[in-house]
Design an enzyme around this catalytic site. Structure first.
Site, PDB file in Angstrom:
ATOM      1  N   LEU A  95       0.865  -1.119  -0.538  1.00 35.64           N
ATOM      2  CA  LEU A  95       0.342   0.045   0.305  1.00 35.64           C
ATOM      3  C   LEU A  95       0.793   1.188  -0.004  1.00 35.64           C
ATOM      4  O   LEU A  95       2.173   1.794   1.038  1.00 35.64           O
ATOM      5  CB  LEU A  95      -1.243   0.110   1.347  1.00 35.64           C
ATOM      6  CG  LEU A  95      -2.093   0.957   0.936  1.00 35.64           C
ATOM      7  CD1 LEU A  95      -3.185   0.267   0.076  1.00 35.64           C
ATOM      8  CD2 LEU A  95      -2.710   1.064   2.526  1.00 35.64           C
ATOM      9  N   ASP A  96       0.609   1.790  -0.959  1.00 27.79           N
ATOM     10  CA  ASP A  96       1.733   3.161  -1.727  1.00 27.79           C
ATOM     11  C   ASP A  96       1.730   3.921   0.469  1.00 27.79           C
ATOM     12  O   ASP A  96       0.568   3.841   0.794  1.00 27.79           O
ATOM     13  CB  ASP A  96       1.058   4.016  -2.225  1.00 27.79           C
ATOM     14  CG  ASP A  96       1.478   4.016  -3.642  1.00 27.79           C
ATOM     15  OD1 ASP A  96       1.849   2.909  -3.968  1.00 27.79           O
ATOM     16  OD2 ASP A  96       0.217   3.386  -4.545  1.00 27.79           O
ATOM     17  N   ARG A  97       2.839   4.620   0.493  1.00 27.60           N
ATOM     18  CA  ARG A  97       2.983   5.596   1.627  1.00 27.60           C
ATOM     19  C   ARG A  97       1.994   7.124   1.042  1.00 27.60           C
ATOM     20  O   ARG A  97       1.530   6.587   2.499  1.00 27.60           O
ATOM     21  CB  ARG A  97       4.867   6.586   1.568  1.00 27.60           C
ATOM     22  CG  ARG A  97       4.143   6.916   2.538  1.00 27.60           C
ATOM     23  CD  ARG A  97       6.058   6.915   2.269  1.00 27.60           C
ATOM     24  NE  ARG A  97       6.787   8.534   2.905  1.00 27.60           N
ATOM     25  CZ  ARG A  97       7.874   9.387   2.463  1.00 27.60           C
ATOM     26  NH1 ARG A  97       8.660   8.883   2.009  1.00 27.60           N
ATOM     27  NH2 ARG A  97       7.717  10.421   3.053  1.00 27.60           N
ATOM     28  N   SER A 115      -1.382   6.600   1.291  1.00 26.13           N
ATOM     29  CA  SER A 115      -2.753   5.835   0.839  1.00 26.13           C
ATOM     30  C   SER A 115      -3.112   4.904   2.113  1.00 26.13           C
ATOM     31  O   SER A 115      -1.768   4.322   2.978  1.00 26.13           O
ATOM     32  CB  SER A 115      -2.211   4.333   0.001  1.00 26.13           C
ATOM     33  OG  SER A 115      -2.424   4.664  -1.174  1.00 26.13           O
TER      34      SER A 115
END
Length: 182
Positions: free
Chosen positions: A44-46, A48
């Protein structure tokens, strides 16, 4: 028996346990989870937030993370612009991205959900409307939801992964986790 941890990843936290690349310390999974032998099933992107699954079972990890299994992932997405059926139609058909067409997504306009506050808060512009949508995809390309909404003319302001398969982040505050039986 396999361990499965549901974690509500806060904004600006890396989805890994170590961070050797950055000369300045950044928040990472080990700042929240001290359980030996578990690894993230997907990323999960930073920038997000929301549900991350961690497990100690390699086969379960593959079933969750591998796009071949097409496990549904549902996101609550705050976007810039008005969320109309016309605006959502490209998402429902599939969007052409630089790495190919996406599969059709389930996309619907929703009222602003009752979520935890984000730190830092989302930047609002008085002259540009914003709205929320629920988007369910069955792929896992890099930054896919953000790229899809941008291609549909609805740039993402806030992205919260709400559910992966049968597992949901509901009831977990940012930074909290719980173990569930598989």
């Amino acid at each position: 028996m396999a361990r499965l941890i549901l974690f509500n990843k806060p904004y600006d936290v890396l989805s890994q346990f170590t961070d050797a690349r950055s000369p300045t310390p950044r928040a990472k999974l080990s700042d929240f989870i001290d359980v030996p032998g578990v690894y993230p099933a997907g990323r999960l992107d930073r920038d997000s937030e929301g549900l991350m699954l961690l497990t100690d079972d390699g086969r379960l990890q593959a079933r969750i993370a591998d796009p071949r299994f097409k496990l549904a992932k549902t996101y609550l997405v705050q976007v810039e612009g008005e969320v109309t059926d016309t605006a959502l139609e490209p998402l429902r058909r599939g969007v052409a991205l630089n790495d190919g067409m996406t599969l059709p997504a389930l996309a619907e306009a929703i009222d602003a959900p009752d979520l935890w506050p984000r730190t830092p808060p989302v930047r609002f512009r008085k002259t540009v409307p914003d709205g929320w949508l629920r988007l369910t995809i069955r792929e896992g390309r890099n930054r896919q939801v953000r790229r899809m909404t941008a291609a549909a003319g609805l740039p993402t302001l806030r992205l919260v992964r709400w559910q992966v398969g049968e597992w949901c982040v509901d009831g977990l505050a940012p930074g909290q986790w719980r173990e569930v039986t598989v």
